[in-house]
Design an enzyme around this catalytic site. Structure first.
Site, PDB file in Angstrom:
ATOM      1  N   LYS A  99       0.842  -1.198   0.000  1.00 15.41           N
ATOM      2  CA  LYS A  99       0.000   0.000   0.000  1.00 15.41           C
ATOM      3  C   LYS A  99       0.877   1.248   0.000  1.00 15.41           C
ATOM      4  O   LYS A  99       1.610   1.495   0.956  1.00 15.41           O
ATOM      5  CB  LYS A  99      -0.899   0.052   1.234  1.00 15.41           C
ATOM      6  CG  LYS A  99      -1.929   1.179   1.117  1.00 15.41           C
ATOM      7  CD  LYS A  99      -2.612   1.512   2.438  1.00 15.41           C
ATOM      8  CE  LYS A  99      -1.827   2.495   3.267  1.00 15.41           C
ATOM      9  NZ  LYS A  99      -1.686   3.823   2.665  1.00 15.41           N
ATOM     10  N   GLY A 105       7.402   4.495   8.174  1.00 16.53           N
ATOM     11  CA  GLY A 105       6.517   5.625   8.434  1.00 16.53           C
ATOM     12  C   GLY A 105       6.768   6.185   9.820  1.00 16.53           C
ATOM     13  O   GLY A 105       7.864   6.044  10.367  1.00 16.53           O
ATOM     14  N   SER A 106       5.747   6.768  10.384  1.00 13.48           N
ATOM     15  CA  SER A 106       5.933   7.437  11.671  1.00 13.48           C
ATOM     16  C   SER A 106       6.080   6.430  12.813  1.00 13.48           C
ATOM     17  O   SER A 106       5.556   5.320  12.746  1.00 13.48           O
ATOM     18  CB  SER A 106       4.737   8.350  11.954  1.00 13.48           C
ATOM     19  OG  SER A 106       3.549   7.586  11.995  1.00 13.48           O
ATOM     20  N   GLY A 132       4.047   3.021  13.705  1.00 15.35           N
ATOM     21  CA  GLY A 132       4.867   1.825  13.928  1.00 15.35           C
ATOM     22  C   GLY A 132       4.480   1.117  15.224  1.00 15.35           C
ATOM     23  O   GLY A 132       4.393  -0.111  15.280  1.00 15.35           O
ATOM     24  N   CYS A 143      13.505  10.535   6.793  1.00 17.30           N
ATOM     25  CA  CYS A 143      13.525   9.928   8.133  1.00 17.30           C
ATOM     26  C   CYS A 143      14.905  10.065   8.774  1.00 17.30           C
ATOM     27  O   CYS A 143      15.021  10.217   9.977  1.00 17.30           O
ATOM     28  CB  CYS A 143      13.106   8.475   8.065  1.00 17.30           C
ATOM     29  SG  CYS A 143      13.949   7.557   6.791  1.00 17.30           S
ATOM     30  N   GLU A 202      10.531  14.983  15.878  1.00 19.47           N
ATOM     31  CA  GLU A 202      10.829  14.942  14.447  1.00 19.47           C
ATOM     32  C   GLU A 202       9.954  15.986  13.753  1.00 19.47           C
ATOM     33  O   GLU A 202       8.728  15.918  13.824  1.00 19.47           O
ATOM     34  CB  GLU A 202      10.509  13.536  13.912  1.00 19.47           C
ATOM     35  CG  GLU A 202      10.821  13.378  12.443  1.00 19.47           C
ATOM     36  CD  GLU A 202      10.563  11.956  11.932  1.00 19.47           C
ATOM     37  OE1 GLU A 202       9.537  11.362  12.292  1.00 19.47           O
ATOM     38  OE2 GLU A 202      11.405  11.448  11.167  1.00 19.47           O
TER      39      GLU A 202
HETATM   40  P1  NAI Z   1       2.118   7.677   8.763  1.00 27.06           P
HETATM   41  O1  NAI Z   1       3.052   6.875   9.561  1.00 27.06           O
HETATM   42  O2  NAI Z   1       0.751   7.890   9.284  1.00 27.06           O
HETATM   43  O3  NAI Z   1       1.937   6.995   7.316  1.00 27.06           O
HETATM   44  C1  NAI Z   1       2.798   6.049   6.757  1.00 27.06           C
HETATM   45  C2  NAI Z   1       1.970   4.956   6.102  1.00 27.06           C
HETATM   46  O4  NAI Z   1       1.236   4.227   7.082  1.00 27.06           O
HETATM   47  C3  NAI Z   1       0.936   5.443   5.113  1.00 27.06           C
HETATM   48  O5  NAI Z   1       0.893   4.546   4.020  1.00 27.06           O
HETATM   49  C4  NAI Z   1      -0.348   5.379   5.905  1.00 27.06           C
HETATM   50  O6  NAI Z   1      -1.481   5.246   5.112  1.00 27.06           O
HETATM   51  C5  NAI Z   1      -0.135   4.144   6.734  1.00 27.06           C
HETATM   52  N1  NAI Z   1      -0.911   4.073   7.970  1.00 27.06           N
HETATM   53  C6  NAI Z   1      -1.408   5.077   8.726  1.00 27.06           C
HETATM   54  N2  NAI Z   1      -2.060   4.598   9.803  1.00 27.06           N
HETATM   55  C7  NAI Z   1      -1.960   3.249   9.747  1.00 27.06           C
HETATM   56  C8  NAI Z   1      -2.429   2.192  10.572  1.00 27.06           C
HETATM   57  N3  NAI Z   1      -3.092   2.420  11.696  1.00 27.06           N
HETATM   58  N4  NAI Z   1      -2.122   0.930  10.212  1.00 27.06           N
HETATM   59  C9  NAI Z   1      -1.430   0.671   9.100  1.00 27.06           C
HETATM   60  N5  NAI Z   1      -0.981   1.634   8.270  1.00 27.06           N
HETATM   61  C10 NAI Z   1      -1.247   2.916   8.579  1.00 27.06           C
HETATM   62  O7  NAI Z   1       2.779   9.034   8.445  1.00 27.06           O
HETATM   63  P2  NAI Z   1       2.029  10.388   8.034  1.00 27.06           P
HETATM   64  O8  NAI Z   1       0.762  10.569   8.792  1.00 27.06           O
HETATM   65  O9  NAI Z   1       1.912  10.424   6.590  1.00 27.06           O
HETATM   66  O10 NAI Z   1       3.065  11.465   8.538  1.00 27.06           O
HETATM   67  C11 NAI Z   1       3.031  11.947   9.874  1.00 27.06           C
HETATM   68  C12 NAI Z   1       4.407  12.175  10.390  1.00 27.06           C
HETATM   69  O11 NAI Z   1       5.086  10.936  10.457  1.00 27.06           O
HETATM   70  C13 NAI Z   1       5.290  13.036   9.544  1.00 27.06           C
HETATM   71  O12 NAI Z   1       5.129  14.376   9.796  1.00 27.06           O
HETATM   72  C14 NAI Z   1       6.637  12.566   9.958  1.00 27.06           C
HETATM   73  O13 NAI Z   1       7.021  13.193  11.140  1.00 27.06           O
HETATM   74  C15 NAI Z   1       6.445  11.118  10.207  1.00 27.06           C
HETATM   75  N6  NAI Z   1       6.854  10.294   9.079  1.00 27.06           N
HETATM   76  C16 NAI Z   1       8.063   9.696   9.148  1.00 27.06           C
HETATM   77  C17 NAI Z   1       8.504   8.954   8.104  1.00 27.06           C
HETATM   78  C18 NAI Z   1       9.819   8.294   8.167  1.00 27.06           C
HETATM   79  O14 NAI Z   1      10.249   7.714   7.194  1.00 27.06           O
HETATM   80  N7  NAI Z   1      10.483   8.328   9.290  1.00 27.06           N
HETATM   81  C19 NAI Z   1       7.731   8.778   6.887  1.00 27.06           C
HETATM   82  C20 NAI Z   1       6.445   9.397   6.938  1.00 27.06           C
HETATM   83  C21 NAI Z   1       6.054  10.141   8.007  1.00 27.06           C
END
Ligand code: NAI
Ligand code: MG
Length: 794
Positions: free
Chosen positions: A191, A243-244, A248, A299, A396
């Site tokens: 996804k 992701g976040s 995680g 990240c 972050e």
């Molecule tokens: P997120 O962690 O919510 O999204 C990443 C992925 O997880 C997306 O595909 C999303 O649809 C999916 N996701 C969301 N909730 C989920 C759940 N409960 N179960 C399974 N999958 C789920 O990140 P988001 O909301 O886009 O960004 C928020 C903050 O997270 C950013 O401002 C940043 O600080 C951080 N972030 C960090 C990343 C990294 O690589 N370290 C990458 C993206 C975001």
């Protein structure tokens, strides 16, 4: 002023636009509406949401919001495709990966333009960094497919992998997930993030063009709930997430107890350390890359600048000057440095955090440069002189915002650098090679860049320490996380014999009187000393016939707290030489052997089983891991950059080990020995039913030069102590051998600080099996790999 100098000062950039036409044509060919890619076919678009261009706010396409049924259909397709795909020869699978790599190269500009339009990142980056790394990843893993069986004998793929990726490197994260999964023989349901689905959909077409068998790759678009449908799907065998940290942790809990494999690549707040002898101009250029690459939405962004105090003013002055030459603008302009953030919600989030950082005492600098209106643009931002307590020093930000503080000594730099719950990456700038190589191992981070930054390569593992997650992507470690030992798929439930089952009926504390010949209750062993249990209660230990054979203390939360403190105080164990650790383990083995008879008798008294054989096996196991201590080590990678990346195998830190109920001695030794050999310190909870072998072991420890605090032993009720340990932030990893229910609890509770876990989930791991357990199985789980990138050449 001579003419050339004049031209340099007046020189301005003309526009250098990259055409969006072909990407728009591709979208139009799909009527700007997409369904999912499931079982090699495109589904009809369902309920959709818009994918927008954050530089213009314009809608690019509508993509389908995947339902639980969509996810289920994709999982079914992946499951159906798995037997055939995994049975292909590595060579055949490799050829598909190779074909994908070639096709990505062939259509690289289309990918780059589409990525830039959907995400907002400068075309310079998508064209020169993202897409080439994507192709490289598939090429590299084509080779792994072919060599899998040689390099990972007796390992098999998990099966169906659910993969969830973020929006900051949409196609690159897809490649990091899909390439190793397919190389290992898995099939996948992936996804993409809701902001950036388009290149994943274009990739699906590449899979079609490569004639990848249907169902091997399935792409389901959607938001968080679609992701949750993936992580919660019972027929998925492994979840890989980037992701976040927040999500995680949700996924860690959602997968607890399911037996799904899990790798998490989460957030970071990576230090960028500049010593006073650094090549300052290079360090500034590196910093531009570290924090303004991809608008800081990285990240592993070097988002915390730590500068040695003696050069702080000079460095900041130069930095500000350099910031004022950065160009923020249309991401499709080839001469733009900083593009658009991914979405308005991120702009709002970043802006709020900047306000907070300033309100809490940081000094704000934004260069006086133009930025376009109307899109998600922000200026490069510096918040200097922040205190460690400032929100922006620990949160972050995930935007173009650098946070700065100073340090005086290398020790202070290390302390500040490690003062974070994250541990993804770190950068060191100094011209002193001794200093750099002294600091690198001290930084708690999965990747360390020396005099360089943001280097990535498919051959070099990437991933975090601490709350930045676990598991590696890239390199051999990355491949390993998509494979499991064949035998692990065939384990049977553990049938507790009476000897190994602790009584569950409520206990009358006075029911047992001290048996003849037992004149004292065994104490805890904490910080190298025997310690009375805090509770003031003791627990009886019964033999197979029910007769009382001894008593141990009933450990509680305070005993655990003391033991964890002692284990953390002894973390220096990891930096004693491997040779030294080996010697101590050999010595332990030798001293145990001296007392073989006494230990054998004790085992027999507790279990009725052959104690002599178990003692002999325990001695042999200590020998085995003494032998490993100086052999299970790293590698030197040769990425295409003029750098070497040394993959260093490091300890996890303070580990909690809850030994299985059976085998009172070997059950503990088999788990503790690999942990200690690799430099971890341990809080051990021995067999609840038969703890006396390990309380006897104190005396062996005391005569074997094991430093105080390296092995701490708390007796008591396994389930209760497991919970305290799993929730404890001072514990870096937890192993639990026991029932399924407690395993699930341990995994869920470990989410607090994203501990690494190993649990037996009620299955029978025959720890006496040398072939399985005398080697890399537990060594790999007791370690994490740090990649230190070192440039060479003048
Ligand atoms: P997120 O962690 O919510 O999204 C990443 C992925 O997880 C997306 O595909 C999303 O649809 C999916 N996701 C969301 N909730 C989920 C759940 N409960 N179960 C399974 N999958 C789920 O990140 P988001 O909301 O886009 O960004 C928020 C903050 O997270 C950013 O401002 C940043 O600080 C951080 N972030 C960090 C990343 C990294 O690589 N370290 C990458 C993206 C975001
Ligand atoms: Mg978008």
């Amino acid at each position: 002023m001579n003419k050339i100098a004049e031209i340099f000062t007046s020189l301005d950039y003309g526009p250098a636009p990259e055409s969006p036409d072909l990407a728009l044509a591709w979208l139009a060919a799909h009527e700007n509406r997409f369904g999912h890619f499931i079982d090699g076919k495109w589904t009809k678009p369902g309920k959709t949401f818009a994918s927008e261009n954050p530089a213009t706010g314009k809608k690019l396409a509508d993509v389908t919001d995947g339902t639980a049924e969509d996810v289920d259909a994709a999982v079914k397709a992946a499951r159906a495709a798995f037997p055939k795909w995994s049975a292909l020869s590595g060579y055949e699978r490799g050829k598909y990966l190779y074909a994908i790599a070639r096709l990505i190269q062939k259509h690289s500009r289309l990918f780059a333009v589409l990525e830039t339009m959907d995400n907002g990142k400068p075309i310079r980056e998508s064209r020169d960094v993202d897409i080439p790394l994507v192709a490289r990843h598939f090429y590299h893993h084509a080779g792994w497919a072919q060599h899998r069986d040689r390099e990972f004998p007796d390992h098999v793929p998990y099966g169906v992998c659910g993969q969830i990726i973020p929006w900051n490197f949409p196609l690159l994260m897809l490649a990091w997930k899909i390439a190793p999964a397919l190389a290992a023989g898995n099939t996948v349901v992936l996804k993409p993030a809701e902001f950036t689905s388009l290149t994943a959909l274009l990739f699906a077409e590449i899979c079609e063009k490569a004639h990848l068998p249907r169902g091997v790759v399935n792409i389901v678009t959607g938001e968080g709930d679609t992701g949750a449908a993936i992580t919660g799907h019972p027929d998925i065998d492994k979840i890989a997430f980037t992701g976040s940290t927040e999500v995680g942790k949700i996924i860690r809990k959602a997968t607890a107890g399911t037996g799904k494999g899990l790798s998490l690549e989460l957030g970071g707040k990576s230090p960028y350390i500049v010593f006073d002898d650094a090549d300052i101009d290079s360090a500034i250029e590196g910093l531009v890359d570290a924090i303004w690459f991809n608008q800081g939405q990285v990240c592993c962004a070097g988002s915390r600048l730590l500068v040695q105090e003696s050069i702080e003013d000079r460095f900041l002055e130069k930095l500000k000057k350099r910031m004022s030459t950065l160009r923020v603008g249309d991401p499709l302009d080839k001469a733009v440095d900083i593009g658009a953030l991914v979405a308005p919600v991120q702009v709002a989030r970043v802006t709020d955090l900047v306000k907070k950082g300033v309100a809490e005492g940081g000094q704000l600098y934004e260069p006086d440069i133009d930025i376009p209106g109307g899109g998600c643009f922000l200026k490069p931002t510096l918040i200097s002189h922040v205190s460690p307590a400032n929100t922006v020093a620990s949160e972050e930000i995930f935007g173009p915002v650098l946070v700065e503080m100073s340090f005086r000594t290398p020790e202070e730099a290390v302390a500040l650098a490690n003062n974070t719950r994250y541990g993804l990456a770190a950068t060191i700038w100094t011209e002193n090679v001794n200093l750099a190589l002294d600091i690198a191992p001290k930084l708690k981070a999965g990747v360390v860049w020396i005099n360089s930054t943001n280097n990535f390569d498919a051959a070099v593992g990437f991933g975090g320490y601490k709350e930045s997650g676990f598991g590696r992507e890239g390199g051999k470690e990355g491949m390993a996380s998509y494979l499991k030992p064949k035998w692990e798929k065939e384990l049977k439930p553990f049938k507790a014999t009476a000897a190994a089952t602790a009584s569950s009926r409520p206990r009358n504390p006075l029911e047992d009187s001290t048996p003849p010949g037992v004149d004292q209750t065994a104490k805890m062993y904490i910080g190298g000393k025997q310690a009375r249990p805090d509770s003031g209660y003791s627990r009886p230990v019964h033999g197979p016939s029910g007769a009382l054979v001894g008593e141990v203390g009933d450990g509680n939360r305070k005993d655990i707290r003391n033991a964890v403190e002692a284990a953390r105080a002894a973390l220096g164990w990891a930096t004693t030489s491997a040779h030294n650790r080996a010697q101590i383990l050999y010595f332990l083995a030798e001293n145990l052997e001296y007392r073989a008879e006494e230990f054998a008798a004790r085992i027999k008294a507790q279990t009725g089983e052959d104690g002599a054989a178990e003692v002999a096996a325990s001695v042999e196991r200590l020998f085995a891991f003494a032998g490993w201590a100086d052999k299970y080590d790293g590698a030197v990678h040769n990425p295409p950059q003029r750098m070497v990346a040394t993959a260093m195998v490091e300890a996890l830190g303070a580990m909690a080990i809850l030994a299985p109920p059976s085998r009172p001695l070997l059950g503990s030794i088999a788990l503790v020995a690999p942990a200690l050999a690799m430099g971890n310190t341990v809080v051990l909870v021995p067999s609840e039913k038969s703890p006396l072998s390990m309380t006897d072991f104190y005396q062996v420890l005391e005569t074997s030069d094991v430093p105080a605090g390296v092995l701490n032993i708390v007796t008591g009720e396994s389930r209760v102590l497991a919970k305290t340990l799993a929730e404890h932030d001072g514990i870096d990893a937890i192993w639990f051998a026991g029932d399924a229910e407690t395993s699930k609890m341990v995994e869920a509770a470990s989410a607090g600080n994203v501990k690494q876990t190993w649990t037996s989930r009620g299955l029978y791991y025959d720890l006496a099996d040398k072939l399985k357990f005398e080697g890399d199985y537990f060594l790999r789980r007791a370690t994490q790999v740090k990649n230190v990138w070192i440039p060479y050449g003048a």
